[in-house]
Structure formats: structure tokens, C-alpha cells
Scaffold this active site. Sequence first.
Site, PDB file in Angstrom:
ATOM      1  N   GLU A 127     -55.812 -63.902  31.381  1.00 42.32           N
ATOM      2  CA  GLU A 127     -56.842 -64.606  32.055  1.00 42.32           C
ATOM      3  C   GLU A 127     -58.112 -64.025  31.675  1.00 42.32           C
ATOM      4  O   GLU A 127     -58.088 -62.841  32.110  1.00 42.32           O
ATOM      5  CB  GLU A 127     -56.606 -64.976  33.383  1.00 42.32           C
ATOM      6  CG  GLU A 127     -57.622 -65.810  34.199  1.00 42.32           C
ATOM      7  CD  GLU A 127     -57.486 -66.238  35.541  1.00 42.32           C
ATOM      8  OE1 GLU A 127     -56.673 -65.334  36.151  1.00 42.32           O
ATOM      9  OE2 GLU A 127     -58.373 -66.771  36.127  1.00 42.32           O
ATOM     10  N   GLY A 267     -58.192 -56.586  39.944  1.00 37.31           N
ATOM     11  CA  GLY A 267     -57.124 -56.225  40.997  1.00 37.31           C
ATOM     12  C   GLY A 267     -55.700 -56.350  40.515  1.00 37.31           C
ATOM     13  O   GLY A 267     -54.987 -55.649  40.537  1.00 37.31           O
ATOM     14  N   ALA A 268     -55.382 -57.697  40.082  1.00 39.53           N
ATOM     15  CA  ALA A 268     -54.035 -58.242  39.661  1.00 39.53           C
ATOM     16  C   ALA A 268     -54.041 -59.248  39.202  1.00 39.53           C
ATOM     17  O   ALA A 268     -55.095 -60.082  39.062  1.00 39.53           O
ATOM     18  CB  ALA A 268     -53.296 -58.000  41.194  1.00 39.53           C
ATOM     19  N   ASN A 271     -49.512 -64.028  36.843  1.00 37.55           N
ATOM     20  CA  ASN A 271     -48.584 -64.587  35.852  1.00 37.55           C
ATOM     21  C   ASN A 271     -47.375 -65.196  36.355  1.00 37.55           C
ATOM     22  O   ASN A 271     -46.797 -64.593  37.271  1.00 37.55           O
ATOM     23  CB  ASN A 271     -48.235 -63.270  34.808  1.00 37.55           C
ATOM     24  CG  ASN A 271     -49.520 -62.659  34.459  1.00 37.55           C
ATOM     25  OD1 ASN A 271     -50.658 -63.239  33.789  1.00 37.55           O
ATOM     26  ND2 ASN A 271     -49.469 -61.370  34.729  1.00 37.55           N
ATOM     27  N   HIS A 303     -52.189 -62.444  47.924  1.00 33.15           N
ATOM     28  CA  HIS A 303     -53.139 -63.410  47.019  1.00 33.15           C
ATOM     29  C   HIS A 303     -52.501 -63.908  45.930  1.00 33.15           C
ATOM     30  O   HIS A 303     -52.505 -65.106  45.200  1.00 33.15           O
ATOM     31  CB  HIS A 303     -54.544 -62.530  46.615  1.00 33.15           C
ATOM     32  CG  HIS A 303     -55.592 -63.353  45.490  1.00 33.15           C
ATOM     33  ND1 HIS A 303     -56.487 -64.012  46.196  1.00 33.15           N
ATOM     34  CD2 HIS A 303     -55.571 -63.394  44.578  1.00 33.15           C
ATOM     35  CE1 HIS A 303     -56.961 -64.424  45.157  1.00 33.15           C
ATOM     36  NE2 HIS A 303     -56.556 -64.420  44.074  1.00 33.15           N
ATOM     37  N   GLU A 304     -51.909 -63.132  45.062  1.00 32.24           N
ATOM     38  CA  GLU A 304     -51.308 -63.052  43.812  1.00 32.24           C
ATOM     39  C   GLU A 304     -49.868 -64.166  44.032  1.00 32.24           C
ATOM     40  O   GLU A 304     -49.600 -65.081  43.257  1.00 32.24           O
ATOM     41  CB  GLU A 304     -50.877 -61.803  42.932  1.00 32.24           C
ATOM     42  CG  GLU A 304     -52.135 -60.976  42.659  1.00 32.24           C
ATOM     43  CD  GLU A 304     -53.178 -61.764  42.351  1.00 32.24           C
ATOM     44  OE1 GLU A 304     -53.372 -62.704  41.456  1.00 32.24           O
ATOM     45  OE2 GLU A 304     -54.343 -61.089  42.395  1.00 32.24           O
ATOM     46  N   HIS A 307     -51.036 -67.784  44.409  1.00 35.14           N
ATOM     47  CA  HIS A 307     -51.459 -68.436  43.584  1.00 35.14           C
ATOM     48  C   HIS A 307     -50.218 -68.911  42.893  1.00 35.14           C
ATOM     49  O   HIS A 307     -50.481 -70.074  42.052  1.00 35.14           O
ATOM     50  CB  HIS A 307     -51.852 -67.472  42.150  1.00 35.14           C
ATOM     51  CG  HIS A 307     -53.330 -67.032  42.329  1.00 35.14           C
ATOM     52  ND1 HIS A 307     -54.172 -68.221  42.503  1.00 35.14           N
ATOM     53  CD2 HIS A 307     -53.977 -65.951  42.170  1.00 35.14           C
ATOM     54  CE1 HIS A 307     -55.526 -67.714  42.362  1.00 35.14           C
ATOM     55  NE2 HIS A 307     -55.473 -66.204  42.543  1.00 35.14           N
ATOM     56  N   GLU A 326     -59.253 -69.942  42.672  1.00 36.93           N
ATOM     57  CA  GLU A 326     -59.610 -68.622  43.433  1.00 36.93           C
ATOM     58  C   GLU A 326     -60.275 -68.579  44.998  1.00 36.93           C
ATOM     59  O   GLU A 326     -59.897 -67.953  45.805  1.00 36.93           O
ATOM     60  CB  GLU A 326     -60.301 -67.917  42.454  1.00 36.93           C
ATOM     61  CG  GLU A 326     -60.050 -67.445  41.179  1.00 36.93           C
ATOM     62  CD  GLU A 326     -58.816 -66.525  41.476  1.00 36.93           C
ATOM     63  OE1 GLU A 326     -58.457 -66.073  42.525  1.00 36.93           O
ATOM     64  OE2 GLU A 326     -57.935 -66.456  40.400  1.00 36.93           O
TER      65      GLU A 326
HETATM   66  N1  ARG Z   1     -56.610 -64.436  38.502  1.00 40.87           N
HETATM   67  C1  ARG Z   1     -56.781 -62.906  38.858  1.00 40.87           C
HETATM   68  C2  ARG Z   1     -56.905 -63.097  40.257  1.00 40.87           C
HETATM   69  O1  ARG Z   1     -57.850 -63.333  41.160  1.00 40.87           O
HETATM   70  C3  ARG Z   1     -57.946 -62.296  38.240  1.00 40.87           C
HETATM   71  C4  ARG Z   1     -57.992 -62.393  36.767  1.00 40.87           C
HETATM   72  C5  ARG Z   1     -59.346 -62.018  36.260  1.00 40.87           C
HETATM   73  N2  ARG Z   1     -59.457 -61.585  35.117  1.00 40.87           N
HETATM   74  C6  ARG Z   1     -60.533 -61.295  34.345  1.00 40.87           C
HETATM   75  N3  ARG Z   1     -60.224 -61.142  33.081  1.00 40.87           N
HETATM   76  N4  ARG Z   1     -61.476 -61.533  34.647  1.00 40.87           N
HETATM   77  O2  ARG Z   1     -55.990 -62.778  41.117  1.00 40.87           O
HETATM   78 ZN    ZN Z   2     -56.932 -64.866  42.295  1.00 43.93          ZN
END
Ligand code: ARG
Ligand code: ZN
Length: 885
Positions: A127, A267-268, A271, A303-304, A307, A326
Site C-alpha cells: 500500500e 506503523g503497520a 494485508n 486497527h489492523e 481493517h 482509514e
Molecule cells: N494501511 C496502513 C494502516 O493505516 C498504512 C499503510 C500506509 N502505507 C504507506 N505507504 N503510506 O494501517
Molecule cells: Zn489503517
Amino acid sequence: MRTEQPKVIYLKDYQAPEYLIDETNLTFELYEDHTLVHAQLVMRRNPERGEGLPPLVLDGQQLELLSLSMDDRELGAADYQLEDSHLTLQPVAASFTLDSTVRIHPETNTALEGLYKSGKMFCTQCEAEGFRKITYYLDRPDVMSKFTTTVSAEQHRYPVLLSNGNPVASGAEEGGRHWATWEDPFKKPAYLFALVAGDLWCVEDSFTTMTQREVALRIYVEPENIDKVQHAMDSLKKSMRWDEEVYGREYDLDIFMIVAVNDFNMGAMENKGLNIFNSSCVLAKAETATDAAHQRVEAVVAHEYFHNWSGNRVTCRDWFQLSLKEGFTVFRDAEFSADMNSRTVKRIEDVAFLRTNQFAEDAGPMAHPVRPDSFIEISNFYTLTVYEKGSEVVRMIHTLLGAEGFRKGTDLYFERHDGQAVTCDDFIKAMEDANGVDLAQFKRWYSQSGTPRLQVEDSFNAAAKTYSLTFRQSCPATPGQKDKQPFVIPVELGLLDAAGNDLPLRLAGEAKAQGGNRVLSVTEAEQTFTFVDIAERPLPSLLRGFSAPVKLAFPYDRDQLMFLMQHDSDGFNRWEAGQQLSVQVLQELIGQHQRGEKLVLDPRLITAFRTLLEDESLDQAMVAEMLSLPSEAYLTEISDVADVDAIHAAREFARQSIGEALFQPLLARFQANRSLSRATGYVAEAAHIARRTLQNIALSYLMQSGKAEVLEACLEQFNGCDNMTERLSALAVLVNSGFEQEKADALARFADYFKDDPLVMDQWFSVQAGCGLPGGLERVQALMAHPAFTLKNPNKVRALIGAFANQNLVNFHRADGAGYRFLADHVITLNALNPQIASRQLAPLTRWRKYDASRQQLMKAELERILASGELSSDVFEVVSKSLA
Ligand code: ARG
Ligand code: ZN
């Protein structure tokens, strides 16, 4: 590095993809000096886009194309067109299979995007647009595909081979290699792809879902960290249960994995079935991680995990919709943390963070709506506005609809859009349809940038027994947006009588009072609400719980604020009254400093703090929050022109005065809590976290006295404690003191003991980087030469350079501009190494409009120097050019 001109991408240009990818079959051959990626894509023309077969344009960057075939026909150079970031070819049938092999170099990938090596392991970050650095693909979130992934690597170095979904086969190969195949049954966009290969250990557990399915849970870490995983595992199980209970969402695969990596830009990452985390957001045990770090791990794990529904099962149509997943997921994790810990304290921390940092972003050159209209580099839009303000927008919907109505809306959203890539409008539509409401005006929160102001005036009519509140809203101009339309602003409020109780609230025209706390919807530029049956002039408590992300102004005097601090039934607003009182007092001191007068602290602040300290019945966490003065960064944000030196001097003077005037009650609180720590040892429970927080803030005030007995107490805590919360606080207090010998000894002992733990060393760097004593820049420069420091690790950059530029304002903004030069030098170096990190570190320089003319000149000169420094990444180019515009 970019060679094509940076291009602006607009939301209004969105078009559905010309082709779809039903199946993605990947094979990775990992070697020490290169990796081969074979991709088989089962594709077809998107029926939505009509007849005809337009050219197929695949995304791809830094790929060495070795072979390409379509339906088993080998393609030669004449059959396709290869550019820097695209591969174009001409399909001859509506359905076809495309096979490609590319060579890539994860071993030299310092941008940490795509496939890269962190230490000895391979991992991915796709991402937003990292998958195009792995293979030629339609790298956009509305192309969803079923992935099957085979990973092959040397068995000895990489015994663990992981990808998304379920493991389906594995085996040995010639030459000491082995392979494993993973299959993900859920269609997903490429940004959710993940691969990990390494010598990893795991902690295993299981979770029984609401329909009694067993899910295997695994957290993989490097062997030396295996003792720091339990807290993350506990957090994961709590998150899974909470999402079932609060949102009715069940996990959907048989296995859920988390992998901790040391080198990670953010942070994380969520996937599918294989979350990859910055080790700072997984690893935690009492001896090495503070209470705050434990809470961060809990929040990021949640949080993850969340998702999986808000992001993966229902994903984004395009990257302009990023806040769809987000903002919503931040709101979900904030509510989870509020339920697991103190709700009021969580809200206070989040609001303080939002007002200091997101409000600054909203007032700066990169200001953008929660749903941006355009971008050059999407990585630059993983912002506080998209995340934190986006979460506030979802919270306002929750406030307006109530918990039940909100849940009806999310149920409909998940049911209607499961398996789809959708937009913020679809989210709102589900909320509207489930509740029979119209949110058309509310949607301006998604399209208008800037922080709204809300001016409030009151008037009391004793004869008529009415009390009126008049609200006037406005929103300052932001880049590309001069005029704003009124927002829907939910204002939660109460009216306090002379005894501090909430009065029953009845608006003119209503039959009866509706409780003592309610939410008014302010929808007009100017709007008056009149309450009836009000016998005496009340004191309003406005925007309780920070019910909208606005700058509210009501002309409270200091005595009224002290009254609210003690009596408001809303804990958040008790804190807020204390903050407003502190701000008024500090701004008075700032004025005195600027006029060269002697600084005199309003004794009412001391009285208010003394009352807090002496009331043993109060929640200690709240007392600690209320004793914390607004940060220099927040005082900067609320200034028109920030006088760095005056702000620092005023705040330090206030801290000094408080430490002296309240020495006895602070010492009593400190000693009682430190004794308890000694007696019980470390306990990871809310009540103990609360008293440690109060103990540590008390210690920091006490140290202002410079007394030998405080030094002794501080050293006793530093040496005698059994946990990082107490040890790091004691170290920070020493570092900010004038006890040079003790400071040097403590720093040396700490570094010697923890030199092999990079996350602890990050904290050691940060504590020193944030020290506001003179000579800060020189100290930071010296630390850059420390063997534990490297520009290649984002955590190190954030711990030292980031902490210095964002938290050590008085040193960073040195009048001679040396702090700016230092930051710009490193941005230029980082631009070549890791554009995302370079662009993020740049933010403090973009705030030049906040400072005096001389500093403005110096800051702009550094931005110009960066711009002229050579070939810039699109990340850095966008931020620098927009902030000079
Ligand atoms: N989706 C991730 C999260 O907020 C963040 C990933 C962001 N990556 C980036 N390359 N900006 O949990
Ligand atoms: Zn996120």
C-alpha cells in the site's frame, strides 16, 4: 527515482478499469542478489467499459522484464511498449492469460516499498502503490483478484515462508531450497498482497469465533524478541472479540498472522491474513516498553485487525477514498481503546494530538479535504487529515445517529458492499438508508478542507427565564478553496447552575426538558438556540467530548474555567477547562516575556492544580492529564505568529513556579506512588498505569526545584525500578536537568544495558533529541554518529531527527537557522534513500508561515535548496513545491 514529470491525478478523472484480473498466480524465487517473480494473470475485458479491446496498460516500476507471453504466445519487443512505469500491449481477445517474468532487487531496496529486505528477512509493503515494484499489474484498488502465491528460498536462511490466506502445499527443492504455496480465497486488490521469508519464531494461540470456528493465531518475530509478543497476542484476541460484540464482524480465514519487522515506513499494514508490523507496534514487555507503548501496541493491533472488514472485505474504489477505510478504522480502534482503558483519558489524548498536529496541517500549505480532489504522490496523503480528522467525521455521524442508528448503518454498509471497492459516498448512503436521514450537507466534511471556527455568544433574559446561545461558524481559506459552505456541527452541551449541576434542557417550542446533556446541530452560518425555564444565568459547557473538530471560542473568564474544572459532569470538558485556563495564563506570560517584563504567574493556576492534587477521590490518570500544561507545539498552533523563545520561556517559567509552589503535595503524590511501585512491582493494569503517570509527572515538576532530595529520588527510581515506564521517565527528567554528571552516567548505563535492543535505543535517542536545554542541535548531531544510529532505519530517523524537529522547538528554530539547515541536509540524503520518510520529515519546514520574518526567510531558503538539490522523488517534490507556492 522518478524520471517522468510528476503528474497531478484528479478524482474527477476517475474511470473504471479497462480490464479485470480474475486470478493472480505468483511465484517468487528469492536469492541473495536478486529475486525472480513469475506472474500469471487471468484477465478479461471489463464489461462495464463496453465493447472493443483498447490497449492494456500495466503498471510497473524498477522491473527488469525477462519474458512475456499472452495465451502461451511469446511476445517480443515489437509486441509491447515499455516505459519507465508502464508496459503497454494489445490484447486480441476479450479473455486472455498473461505470463511474465521479471527480475527485481529487494536486497538493495532502501525505499521499503514493494519487496525488500529488513535485516535478514524478506518482507513487502504494497500500500498504496508498491505492488507495481514487484510485477507488471493493474495496481489500483478497484481491480480485485484471487491470489495464489508460491515462495521459494534457501531453507536454512529462510525456514519460514508466508503469504496471504491459507497454506496449501510445501516441499523441498534441489540445492537446499524449499517452497510453500499459499492461497487466499478472498478477492483482493494488490495493495493487500504480502510475502514474508525469514528465520522467524512464532507464538501461537487460537480464537473461537462467534459461530464457533477455530482460528489459529500466530505472531512471528526474530528469535531474540519471542519474549515480547504476549501483549500483542492478548490485544489481538480482545480485538477479535470486540469486533464481534460491537460490530457483529467475524474473522473469515482459518489463520491470522502478524509479522514484526524492524524497517518499516509506517506503523503497520493490514494485508489479508498476514499483517506486517513495524516491530515498535508489536513488541512490548514491561522491562523494555512504556505503558504508552503498550497502549500503542494494543491500538495498532486492533486497527489492523479491524481493517479485515473496514478495508479488506469492503475496500476503496480509488485512493481518493482512503479515509473510507482509514477514518472509519481509526474511529473503530479509538472506541476499542476507550472500552479497554479509560474512555475520557483516551479522548483527551486523541483530541490533544488532533488539535496540535492535524489543525496545523489543516492550516498549512498541504491542507486537503478528508477526501482529497487531487494528488501528485498518494504516499503524501496518509495524513492526519485522512486518518484523524476522518475519524472525527465518522464520530460525528455516530454522535448524530446515536450508537444504535450508527450500527444499523454499518450493518447495511458491510452487507451491501461486501467484496466491493467503494467510495465515501457509499458509506454515507448506507448511513442515510439505514436511518432514513439526509446527510447531504454533512458531506461537506469530506470535501471542504480547513478547521471551522465556531464563535459562541450567550444572553440571559431573567424576566423571561430564557437563555440563548448564538453560534457563528466560518472556515478559513485553504489551498484551492476560498469560500466555504456551512458545515453540520454537532455541539454536545450542558448548562451548569450555580452549584455546578446540569440544568434540565428545554428548547423553546419543546414540550418538556430532555435531560441535562444534549446534542445541538449547528447547520447555519449563524444560528441561535433558546432554552426556556432557566431561572438564573447558567454557565455553558460546550462541545462536550469534543463533539466536532472545530475551534470553539466562548469568552470564559478564569474563574469560570476553574468552576468548570471542578464541576463539569463531562470529564473531557473538565480537562478542557483546565487547558483553556493554562492557555490564558501562558499567553499572559508570553506577552510579559515579549515586553521584557518580569514574569508573574496567575496564582489561580496554582490554586486549581493544588485542588486537583489534594483531592484523593479523583482518578489519578485524570489528575495527571490535567496537570499537564499545553505543549509548545500546541501553543505554536494557536498563535498567529509563534514566538518560539517566548513560548519556551513562558512554559518553563510556569513549570518552575508550579514545581516550587506545589512542592509538598507533588512530593506526597510522588512518594506514595513510587512506594507502591516498589511494593507491588510492575502491574499492567489501568489503575497502576494511572498512578505511574501521575508519579512521573509529579517527578518532572519536582525536579524543577533542583533539590538534592529530588535528585536522589529520581536516581532511586531510575536504578531501582523494574519497568521502562519508570526508568524512561526518570531518565528524561535527568536529561532535562542540570545535573550533568548524573545525567551522563545514567545515559551511559542505559545505553550499555540496552544497546542490543533497537526499540529501547530509539527511546534513548528520543529523550535526548527532545531536550530543550541549550545546545540541542549539537547533541543531536553527535548522536547521529552513534553506532546504533542509521538513516536507513525509519524508526531511528523518527526517534532522532523527527523528535528534534517536532518536539524540540526552541532548538530546532534557533535564530541562526542551523536547525533548518540540518533538517534540509538530511531530507536531501533521505530523498535518495527513502522518499516516503524524506517527505514526512520535511513537514516542520513547511510550517514557515507561522514564524517571524527572519525565520520565514531561513526556512524558505532551505526549501528552495531542497528543490534545487537534484532529482527529487515525487514525494518530496510535491511537499516542497506546494509549501513554496
Ligand atoms: N494501511 C496502513 C494502516 O493505516 C498504512 C499503510 C500506509 N502505507 C504507506 N505507504 N503510506 O494501517
Ligand atoms: Zn489503517
